[in-house]
Scaffold this active site. Structure first.
Site, PDB file in Angstrom:
ATOM      1  N   HIS A 138      -1.017  17.247   8.355  1.00  0.00           N
ATOM      2  CA  HIS A 138      -0.991  18.700   8.536  1.00  0.00           C
ATOM      3  C   HIS A 138      -0.579  19.382   7.230  1.00  0.00           C
ATOM      4  O   HIS A 138       0.314  18.907   6.522  1.00  0.00           O
ATOM      5  CB  HIS A 138      -0.009  19.087   9.642  1.00  0.00           C
ATOM      6  N   THR A 190       2.618   4.026   3.411  1.00  0.00           N
ATOM      7  CA  THR A 190       1.838   5.046   2.728  1.00  0.00           C
ATOM      8  C   THR A 190       1.778   4.684   1.255  1.00  0.00           C
ATOM      9  O   THR A 190       2.774   4.264   0.672  1.00  0.00           O
ATOM     10  CB  THR A 190       2.438   6.450   2.921  1.00  0.00           C
ATOM     11  N   LYS A 208       7.633  -8.928  -1.498  1.00  0.00           N
ATOM     12  CA  LYS A 208       7.239 -10.037  -2.364  1.00  0.00           C
ATOM     13  C   LYS A 208       5.741 -10.165  -2.277  1.00  0.00           C
ATOM     14  O   LYS A 208       5.069  -9.419  -1.544  1.00  0.00           O
ATOM     15  CB  LYS A 208       7.938 -11.331  -1.970  1.00  0.00           C
TER      16      LYS A 208
END
Length: 211
Positions: A138, A190, A208
């Site tokens: 949004h 993200t 890792k």
């Protein structure tokens, strides 16, 4: 299928009968020339925008809505877990881009897979239960106009081949996971991660690498 020797015979027979019935029902209801295993307790909307490969398995309680510009493309041998929702568009004002799923992909139970900004999932990738994918954000820059009236923006999500997405992980808009990545359970992902990364945390970071 590889069958464990400890499975009771009656359980195995009922399983086979269930597969036969769901395969026939899927072929008839979806007008397919090859088996698509669909449970009766499923909702499939905008069928003209959904493209099925061979041996797709749709479990009970699933909702699949193909309304989008590019539709939903399922590869071969895709399994969709119980109560999973695949939804490409959040509104009729501006429909979404769509979802493309590769071969041999397993979607766990109770998942949510949005396709508004476009999602690509590579071959041999598996998802745990309660995973959610959101290729949309949004807009919120204007502090006078309500957020719900400011519209949305899209970057899309791309998940590579041979990835493992752990249970209750959340994949947000703009995420790119290279081939062979593992996402820890409960991670909020993200950003861009190179192949063979093991990521986890909120927000997710590289823990890792597999190599």
């Amino acid at each position: 299928y590889e069958i464990d020797v400890d499975i009771p015979l009656i359980y195995l027979l009922l399983f086979i009968l269930g597969k036969i019935f769901s395969g026939v029902y899927g072929m008839i209801s979806l007008r397919s020339l090859y088996p698509i295993y669909r449970n009766r307790n499923t909702l499939i909307k905008c069928k003209s925008k959904i493209y099925f490969g061979r041996n797709v398995q749709i479990s009970r309680g699933c909702i699949i809505d193909g309304l989008s510009h590019e539709g939903i493309h399922f590869g071969n041998n895709v399994s969709i877990g119980l109560n999973t929702t695949i939804l490409c568009s959040g509104s009729l004002k501006s429909i979404g881009k769509g979802i493309r799923i590769g071969n041999n992909v397993g979607l766990g139970t109770n998942g949510f897979y949005g396709g508004a900004g476009g999602v690509e999932i590579g071959d041999d990738t598996i998802f745990g239960n309660f995973v959610s994918i959101h290729p949309e954000n949004h807009n919120y820059d204007n502090d006078i106009i309500p957020i719900r009236q400011q519209g949305v923006n899209h970057k899309g999500i791309r998940i590579g081949n041979n990835c493992w997405i752990g249970a209750k992980a959340t994949i947000l808009d703009g995420t790119i996971l290279g081939d062979g990545c593992i996402v820890a359970a409960g991670a909020v992902v993200t950003g861009i991660f190179p192949g063979n990364s093991i990521v986890g945390g909120v927000p997710a970071k590289i823990i890792k690498t597999r190599i």
